[in-house]
Design a protein around this motif. Structure first.
Motif, PDB file in Angstrom:
ATOM      1  N   GLN A  50       0.822  -1.204   0.000  1.00  0.00           N
ATOM      2  CA  GLN A  50       0.000   0.000   0.000  1.00  0.00           C
ATOM      3  C   GLN A  50       0.862   1.263   0.000  1.00  0.00           C
ATOM      4  OE1 GLN A  50      -2.769   0.191   3.254  1.00  0.00           O
ATOM      5  NE2 GLN A  50      -3.786   2.038   2.517  1.00  0.00           N
ATOM      6  N   GLU A  51       1.989   1.212   0.691  1.00  0.00           N
ATOM      7  CA  GLU A  51       2.850   2.391   0.780  1.00  0.00           C
ATOM      8  C   GLU A  51       3.736   2.588  -0.440  1.00  0.00           C
ATOM      9  OE1 GLU A  51       4.657  -0.573   3.834  1.00  0.00           O
ATOM     10  OE2 GLU A  51       2.741  -0.280   2.833  1.00  0.00           O
ATOM     11  N   LYS A  83      11.838  -0.244   9.442  1.00  0.00           N
ATOM     12  CA  LYS A  83      10.511  -0.068   8.860  1.00  0.00           C
ATOM     13  C   LYS A  83      10.645   0.750   7.581  1.00  0.00           C
ATOM     14  CE  LYS A  83       6.813  -0.698  10.423  1.00  0.00           C
ATOM     15  NZ  LYS A  83       5.816  -1.784  10.201  1.00  0.00           N
ATOM     16  N   LEU A  84      10.156   0.195   6.475  1.00  0.00           N
ATOM     17  CA  LEU A  84      10.140   0.920   5.213  1.00  0.00           C
ATOM     18  C   LEU A  84       8.760   1.510   4.925  1.00  0.00           C
ATOM     19  CD1 LEU A  84      12.234  -1.497   2.977  1.00  0.00           C
ATOM     20  CD2 LEU A  84      12.998   0.570   4.152  1.00  0.00           C
ATOM     21  N   GLY A  85       7.815   1.213   5.760  1.00  0.00           N
ATOM     22  CA  GLY A  85       6.447   1.691   5.621  1.00  0.00           C
ATOM     23  C   GLY A  85       5.571   0.946   6.601  1.00  0.00           C
ATOM     24  N   PRO A  86       4.275   1.251   6.628  1.00  0.00           N
ATOM     25  CA  PRO A  86       3.374   0.595   7.589  1.00  0.00           C
ATOM     26  C   PRO A  86       3.365  -0.927   7.502  1.00  0.00           C
ATOM     27  CG  PRO A  86       2.295   2.481   6.568  1.00  0.00           C
ATOM     28  CD  PRO A  86       3.589   2.286   5.831  1.00  0.00           C
ATOM     29  N   SER A  87       3.576  -1.489   6.300  1.00  0.00           N
ATOM     30  CA  SER A  87       3.469  -2.948   6.167  1.00  0.00           C
ATOM     31  C   SER A  87       4.781  -3.636   5.825  1.00  0.00           C
ATOM     32  CB  SER A  87       2.426  -3.295   5.091  1.00  0.00           C
ATOM     33  OG  SER A  87       2.910  -2.994   3.785  1.00  0.00           O
ATOM     34  N   ILE A 117       9.204   2.350  -4.268  1.00  0.00           N
ATOM     35  CA  ILE A 117       9.804   3.177  -3.222  1.00  0.00           C
ATOM     36  C   ILE A 117      11.235   2.779  -2.885  1.00  0.00           C
ATOM     37  CG2 ILE A 117       7.592   3.796  -2.198  1.00  0.00           C
ATOM     38  CD1 ILE A 117       8.122   1.653  -0.040  1.00  0.00           C
ATOM     39  N   HIS A 160       6.137  -8.654   5.012  1.00  0.00           N
ATOM     40  CA  HIS A 160       5.053  -7.851   4.453  1.00  0.00           C
ATOM     41  C   HIS A 160       3.796  -8.188   5.228  1.00  0.00           C
ATOM     42  CE1 HIS A 160       2.478  -6.627   0.723  1.00  0.00           C
ATOM     43  NE2 HIS A 160       2.493  -5.690   1.641  1.00  0.00           N
ATOM     44  N   THR A 208       8.776  -4.401   6.644  1.00  0.00           N
ATOM     45  CA  THR A 208       9.821  -4.355   7.670  1.00  0.00           C
ATOM     46  C   THR A 208      10.971  -5.267   7.282  1.00  0.00           C
ATOM     47  OG1 THR A 208       8.122  -4.026   9.378  1.00  0.00           O
ATOM     48  CG2 THR A 208      10.330  -4.630  10.132  1.00  0.00           C
TER      49      THR A 208
END
Length: 263
Positions: free
Chosen positions: A81-82, A158-162, A108, A180, A164
């Motif tokens: 999502q991110e 953390k690369l985003g909310p989901s 990203i 993920h 790691t």
């Protein structure tokens, strides 16, 4: 001046009139020097008779060089999502593959499990205009330095909310897996955790070609790192090497079996 790739492992080196005297990745005890001796080729020579096949594997887009080149790992496009993340890397960059990746949405970054798969990461990063995330413990193994490379420290990033990154160690000091958290969760392991041929287990070795195991403390450490994370699938380094369901329990069984075998 060309950039040279090691034909055995795919490691890539900066522009130079002649190749290095030897490939440090292959000279390390985790790999091996080509039986016929050290051999090199340029990116143009690789592109002349190889291409990239982009194909889904259990719902995730894989990118693989064909005919098989070097270690024959695939890269995976993890769609989150991110933003999308290119997991692991291959030694060839083509416009067709770049177009396929961009068509899937914003990318990203790139993250790579360990130095055997660093290969053409600098060219991929430049082409996609994204950073490459590598664990700092493996900084010495970078054969083609580039400003896009970001070395991270610690046990998790953390690369985003989901998304790691988790440092597991074992295969290399900075050996990393990707979690993920979307849906039932998935773990991307390269061969830091090697999905076995039965696709019901994983194993962990310091060297796969030379069959050097890791010790019990390393297995227990990896198990403890992964225990808090939920996942139902594990995506390995090679095409088809996927635990497609029940992966959390499969890893627990695998670690128990490993510890019993070396006890």
């Amino acid at each position: 001046m060309p950039r040279f790739l090691c034909r055995q492992c795919g490691a890539r080196f900066p522009d130079a009139p002649t190749p290095p005297p030897g490939c440090p990745i292959c000279l390390d005890e985790r790999q091996y020097v080509r039986w016929g001796g050290q051999d090199w080729l340029t990116p143009d020579e690789l592109a002349a008779d190889h291409h990239i096949v982009c194909a889904p594997d259990h719902g995730v887009l894989g990118l693989r060089i064909q005919p098989a080149f070097a270690i024959d790992q695939r890269a995976l496009l993890v769609e989150a999502q991110e933003g999308n993340l290119l997991w692991d890397c291959i030694g060839l960059v083509t416009q067709a593959a770049l177009d396929t990746i961009r068509a899937r949405g914003k990318i990203i970054g790139i993250a790579i499990s360990h130095p055997h798969y660093y290969t053409a990461m600098a060219e991929w990063a430049q082409a996609l205009d994204v950073p490459v995330h590598l664990h700092a413990d493996d900084r010495a193994w970078v054969t083609e330095p580039d400003p896009a490379i970001r070395h991270w420290d610690g046990e998790a990033l953390k690369l985003g909310p989901s998304l790691t990154l988790l440092r597991c160690g074992g295969h290399f000091a900075g050996a990393t897996v990707l979690h993920h958290a979307a849906g039932v969760g998935a773990l991307y392991t390269g061969d830091v955790l090697q999905v076995t041929a039965d696709r019901r287990h994983v194993s962990v070795l310091y060297s796969y070609p030379n069959m050097i195991p890791v010790n019990a403390a390393t297995i227990r450490r990896i198990a403890a790192i992964l225990e808090p994370y939920a996942f139902d699938k594990v995506y390995g380094a090679f095409e088809g090497r996927v635990i497609a369901g029940g992966a959390k329990a499969a890893l627990e069984r695998s670690f128990e079996r490993y510890l019993a075998a070396i006890a």
